[in-house]
Design a protein around this motif. Structure first.
Motif, short mmCIF file in Angstrom:
data_model
loop_
_atom_site.label_atom_id
_atom_site.label_comp_id
_atom_site.label_asym_id
_atom_site.label_seq_id
_atom_site.Cartn_x
_atom_site.Cartn_y
_atom_site.Cartn_z
N ALA A 1 0.82 -1.21 0.00
CA ALA A 1 0.00 0.00 0.00
C ALA A 1 0.86 1.26 0.00
O ALA A 1 0.61 2.19 -0.78
CB ALA A 1 -0.93 -0.01 1.22
N SER A 2 1.88 1.31 0.86
CA SER A 2 2.69 2.52 0.95
C SER A 2 3.54 2.74 -0.29
O SER A 2 3.72 3.88 -0.74
CB SER A 2 3.59 2.45 2.20
N ALA A 3 4.07 1.66 -0.90
CA ALA A 3 4.90 1.81 -2.11
C ALA A 3 4.07 2.37 -3.26
O ALA A 3 4.53 3.26 -4.00
CB ALA A 3 5.52 0.47 -2.49
N ILE A 4 2.86 1.86 -3.44
CA ILE A 4 2.00 2.37 -4.51
C ILE A 4 1.61 3.82 -4.24
O ILE A 4 1.61 4.67 -5.16
CB ILE A 4 0.75 1.48 -4.65
N MET A 5 1.31 4.16 -2.99
CA MET A 5 0.91 5.51 -2.65
C MET A 5 2.02 6.51 -2.95
O MET A 5 1.79 7.56 -3.56
CB MET A 5 0.52 5.58 -1.17
N PHE A 6 3.26 6.18 -2.55
CA PHE A 6 4.38 7.08 -2.80
C PHE A 6 4.72 7.18 -4.28
O PHE A 6 5.13 8.24 -4.76
CB PHE A 6 5.60 6.63 -2.01
N ALA A 7 4.56 6.09 -5.03
CA ALA A 7 4.81 6.13 -6.47
C ALA A 7 3.80 7.03 -7.18
O ALA A 7 4.14 7.76 -8.11
CB ALA A 7 4.78 4.72 -7.06
N MET A 8 2.56 6.99 -6.74
CA MET A 8 1.54 7.85 -7.34
C MET A 8 1.75 9.31 -6.97
O MET A 8 1.28 10.21 -7.69
CB MET A 8 0.15 7.39 -6.90
N LYS A 9 2.47 9.58 -5.86
CA LYS A 9 2.83 10.95 -5.50
C LYS A 9 4.16 11.38 -6.11
O LYS A 9 4.67 12.46 -5.77
CB LYS A 9 2.92 11.08 -3.97
N ASP A 10 4.73 10.54 -6.99
CA ASP A 10 6.00 10.80 -7.65
C ASP A 10 7.16 10.91 -6.65
O ASP A 10 8.08 11.72 -6.81
CB ASP A 10 5.92 12.08 -8.49
N LYS A 11 7.11 10.08 -5.61
CA LYS A 11 8.19 9.99 -4.63
C LYS A 11 8.81 8.59 -4.73
O LYS A 11 8.68 7.76 -3.83
CB LYS A 11 7.67 10.26 -3.22
N LEU A 12 9.50 8.36 -5.85
CA LEU A 12 10.00 7.01 -6.12
C LEU A 12 11.16 6.62 -5.22
O LEU A 12 11.42 5.43 -5.03
CB LEU A 12 10.43 6.90 -7.59
N ASP A 13 11.89 7.59 -4.69
CA ASP A 13 12.98 7.24 -3.77
C ASP A 13 12.44 6.52 -2.54
O ASP A 13 13.04 5.55 -2.05
CB ASP A 13 13.74 8.49 -3.35
N ILE A 14 11.29 6.99 -2.02
CA ILE A 14 10.68 6.32 -0.88
C ILE A 14 10.14 4.95 -1.31
O ILE A 14 10.22 3.97 -0.57
CB ILE A 14 9.57 7.19 -0.28
N THR A 15 9.60 4.86 -2.52
CA THR A 15 9.10 3.57 -3.03
C THR A 15 10.22 2.55 -3.12
O THR A 15 10.07 1.39 -2.71
CB THR A 15 8.46 3.78 -4.41
N ILE A 16 11.37 2.97 -3.65
CA ILE A 16 12.53 2.06 -3.74
C ILE A 16 12.98 1.66 -2.34
O ILE A 16 13.31 0.50 -2.07
CB ILE A 16 13.68 2.73 -4.51
N GLY A 17 12.98 2.63 -1.41
CA GLY A 17 13.38 2.31 -0.05
C GLY A 17 12.46 1.33 0.63
O GLY A 17 12.90 0.48 1.41
#
Length: 431
Positions: free
Chosen positions: A331-347
């Motif tokens: 849930a959190s990875a998809i949410m951050f990717a949709m907010k264009d925060k891919l660094d957090i998604t990768i983390g």
């Protein structure tokens, strides 16, 4: 005329102190009135504080337990416990326990994110990965205590595969669809460091399997376990060094790479926590305890569910269990990717896989050593080859530092191939 003026002066002189005394007498009761008002205000303030405290607790309960829509699955946990004692239907107990853990894992991730708002992004990312993997670690501890070593190995392997292929793939896919007009970028240096650690974990898991299948052990049945324990200690040292590198050195090393992105992030509104940090810590303790209770019933029902539903234990361990454990990361990875925060998604996605491979798996080997269980890093040939190919595919996807929906679709399709292969796979140790 002079006498009249003196009389007027005397009258004025006499009136002045009289009026001053009268004013002082009028002011004296005014000095007592604020003290009573202050006392009343203190009592009312303490009463208000108690009311606000009670309201804040009720508000926290409402936010954590009732606000999220996924919490309608919470009653499945108590139902699983009731079915365990009232019936012998292991399939239903397993299914209800599995469904009941899903909202708990998601809420655990939510509480971690609320705590991360106070601790900062670096420590917050570490906390997110740690408590995101708390479900897998608790299930592994229960399975290891019951001597189900293959369930431990396959569930942890499945968690790595799920994070790297399914979670990261869904994040890239959804983020690419939302931001289809541009190419999403992320910090390539951080992704390369994580890929290197994953390849080191593959090396640590590969050599015990090669030693076993080539029959080249010095002491048959002992060298493999001894190599696994030594490799686990080395992997734990490497992960501790990575944590030090991430917390102390990485910010200075990669600051030049992120200056433009940090300037853009300053313009964005910061996330405001919905609950306090003490409430978040309390909810982390409560949710972890409830997950540990349900995990015990889940592990006890795995073999019976496999027999009743005619599903291989390998498929349950590699595919079904990690999907539940990775609900928070998903849930959190998809949410951050949709907010264009891919660094957090990768983390979240790749960092979680790194933590499982470099910390949770070696930690389980050491705990098994303490318990007297023969837990080792020999994940068998099929599982080791799957992990090796998956790490290579993800490393190639991350080397450009860019993502789009097509890369996400490829990762999702790769995970479907892995899931299908484990559905028809028979564990050789069970033959």
């Amino acid at each position: 005329m002079g006498s009249i003026e003196e009389k007027v002066d005397l009258d004025s002189d006499e009136e002045i102190p009289f009026s001053g005394a009268r004013t002082t007498n009028k002011m004296q009761p005014m000095n007592f009135e604020p003290s009573h008002i202050l006392l009343n205000r203190r009592f009312s303030a303490s009463w208000v504080i108690r009311k606000v405290h009670r309201i804040s607790i009720l508000r926290s309960i409402h936010i954590v337990l009732f606000k999220a829509r996924i919490n309608f699955l919470l009653p499945f946990g108590p139902l699983a416990i009731m079915l365990h004692y009232l019936t012998n239907k292991h399939g239903l107990v397993f299914f209800f326990s599995l469904v009941g853990i899903i909202p708990l894992a998601e809420r655990l991730g939510y509480a971690t994110e609320q705590l991360a708002c106070v601790t900062g992004p670096t420590v917050g990312g570490l906390l997110n990965a740690t408590f995101g993997n708390a479900t897998e670690m608790i299930i592994s501890m229960y399975a290891l205590k019951n001597g189900m070593i293959r369930v431990v190995q396959q569930s942890l392997l499945g968690s790595i595969l799920s994070n790297m292929l399914l979670v990261l793939g869904c994040a890239f896919f959804c983020g690419g669809l939302v931001h289809h007009h541009k190419v999403q970028i992320f910090n390539k240096a951080t992704a390369i460091v994580n890929s290197g650690l994953l390849l080191m974990a593959v090396m640590g898991i590969l050599f015990p399997a090669v030693l076993h299948f080539t029959h080249s052990e010095v002491h048959k049945g002992k060298s493999e376990i001894a190599l696994s324990r030594v490799s686990s200690c080395i992997m734990l040292v490497a992960y501790a060094s990575y944590i030090f590198f991430q917390l102390k050195i990485q910010n200075n090393l990669y600051s030049s790479l992120d200056e433009a992105r940090e300037n853009n992030d300053e313009a964005e509104e910061e996330d405001v926590p919905e609950i306090t940090h003490w409430e978040a810590i309390g909810w982390l303790a409560v949710l972890t305890l409830w997950i540990s209770v349900l995990s015990g019933y889940l592990v006890d029902a795995i073999q019976g569910a496999s027999d009743s539903m005619n599903i291989p234990v390998a498929f349950i361990s590699v595919v079904l269990l990690p999907i539940v454990g990775n609900a928070a990361e998903h849930a959190s990875a998809i949410m951050f990717a949709m907010k264009d925060k891919l660094d957090i998604t990768i983390g979240v996605a790749v960092g979680s896989s790194t933590q499982i491979s470099m910390f949770v798996i070696p930690f389980c080997v050491i705990v098994g050593w303490i318990m007297g269980k023969p837990m080792d890093l020999n994940f068998q040939l099929f599982e080791t080859a799957t992990l090796f190919i998956t790490v290579l595919v993800v490393a190639f996807m991350l080397q450009e530092g860019q993502s789009n929906y097509f890369k996400g679709l490829m990762l999702i399709l790769c995970y479907l191939i892995v899931a299908a292969s484990f559905f028809v796979h028979i564990d050789p140790s069970n033959d």
